[in-house]
Design a protein around this motif. Structure first.
Motif, short mmCIF file in Angstrom:
data_model
loop_
_atom_site.label_atom_id
_atom_site.label_comp_id
_atom_site.label_asym_id
_atom_site.label_seq_id
_atom_site.Cartn_x
_atom_site.Cartn_y
_atom_site.Cartn_z
N TYR A 1 0.79 -1.18 -0.03
CA TYR A 1 0.13 0.01 -0.01
C TYR A 1 0.89 1.18 -0.01
N SER B 1 -5.70 8.20 3.30
CA SER B 1 -5.77 6.91 3.55
C SER B 1 -5.01 5.92 2.81
N LEU B 2 -5.06 4.63 2.70
CA LEU B 2 -4.07 3.80 2.03
C LEU B 2 -4.77 3.65 0.49
N LEU C 1 -0.36 -13.03 -4.47
CA LEU C 1 -1.23 -14.30 -4.07
C LEU C 1 -0.38 -15.63 -4.09
N PHE D 1 3.66 0.76 2.83
CA PHE D 1 3.37 -0.34 3.76
C PHE D 1 3.26 -1.59 2.94
N GLY E 1 -7.75 -14.95 2.82
CA GLY E 1 -8.25 -13.74 2.11
C GLY E 1 -9.20 -13.18 3.07
N SER E 2 -9.29 -13.30 4.23
CA SER E 2 -10.11 -12.36 5.14
C SER E 2 -9.76 -11.15 5.66
N TYR E 3 -8.51 -10.75 5.16
CA TYR E 3 -7.86 -9.40 5.37
C TYR E 3 -7.71 -9.03 6.76
N GLN E 4 -7.35 -10.02 7.50
CA GLN E 4 -6.83 -9.74 9.04
C GLN E 4 -5.41 -9.31 8.71
N LEU E 5 -5.18 -8.28 8.36
CA LEU E 5 -3.81 -7.95 7.76
C LEU E 5 -2.87 -7.53 9.00
N PHE F 1 0.44 -5.37 9.37
CA PHE F 1 1.32 -4.40 8.55
C PHE F 1 2.73 -4.20 8.92
N GLY F 2 3.53 -3.85 8.00
CA GLY F 2 5.00 -3.38 8.70
C GLY F 2 4.78 -1.79 9.00
N LYS F 3 6.03 -1.47 9.64
CA LYS F 3 5.95 -0.07 10.07
C LYS F 3 6.13 0.80 9.25
#
Lengths: 110, 113
Positions: free
Chosen positions: B35, B42-43, B50, B88, B97-101, B103-105
């Motif tokens: 992102y 926003s992102l 994938l 990011f 694929g449920s997008y419980q992501l 993130f890196g800093k």
């Protein structure tokens, strides 16, 4: 087309006051919904996600809560804000292989 | 607990130069996302990777994924000032694929004319 609305965009709240951030999605049905938070200078952290009405999963213990009263509405709340709750809150929705983020809400707790 | 590490965290580069941002993650996953975030915004989704060996390119940016090494790279070619932003990477910890992501800093990129 699908859209996501999040409000308010900016707010300044005193410590101990309540909080309500609202997010709605249009143009789709039964999306997965998410609340993420970005603290200053840090990456995003998943706070809550929901796969359906009334179904909320929490990822991080905190004084925040989330509710999903309708299929496309997701609300982030707090009864008493802490200074550490300050940050950038992002609502998001997903369906299939795509996730869409809202414009974000800047919260400053003073 | 899934950990996602990006490096560098800050990157200052001259226009026209090439550079690579690295994203390492600690557990098995074949879903990685990149992102872009502009200040106060926003992102913006850049890439969705994938599968192992996935490579995607958009303009001056190219992303790749090596699931065996648990490494993704974001390569910048001939940087321009408009690429200045924070980037990011994020990993789907559920793998479903449920997008419980997680993130890196983030890597704050500044492209200097």
């Amino acid at each position: 087309s699908q859209t996501i609305h999040q409000w308010p965009a900016t707010l300044v709240q005193p410590v101990g006051s309540p909080l309500s951030l609202e997010c709605t999605v249009e143009g789709t049905s039964n999306p997965n919904l998410y609340w993420y938070r970005q603290a200053a200078g840090r990456g995003l952290q998943l706070l809550f996600y929901s796969v359906g009405i009334g179904q909320i999963s929490s990822e991080v213990p905190q004084n925040l809560s989330a509710s999903r009263p309708q299929d496309r509405q997701f609300i982030l709340s707090s009864k008493k804000l802490l200074l550490s709750d300050s940050g950038f809150y992002l609502c998001a929705w997903s369906k299939g292989n795509t996730i869409y983020f809202g414009e974000g809400s800047w919260l400053t707790v003073v | 607990e899934l950990k996602v590490e990006q490096n560098p965290l800050f990157l200052s580069m001259q226009e026209g130069k090439n550079y690579t941002i690295y994203c390492n993650y600690s557990t098995t996953s074949d879903r990685l996302y990149w992102y872009r975030q502009d200040p106060g915004k926003s992102l913006e989704s850049l890439f969705v990777l994938l599968s192992n060996g996935a490579v995607k390119q958009e303009g001056r940016l190219m992303a790749s994924l090596d699931t065996k090494a648990r490494l993704s790279t974001l390569h910048i070619t001939a940087a321009v000032h408009d690429l200045s932003a924070t980037y990011f990477c994020a990993v789907d910890s559920t793998g479903a694929g449920s997008y419980q992501l997680t993130f890196g800093k983030g890597t704050k990129l500044s492209v200097i004319p």
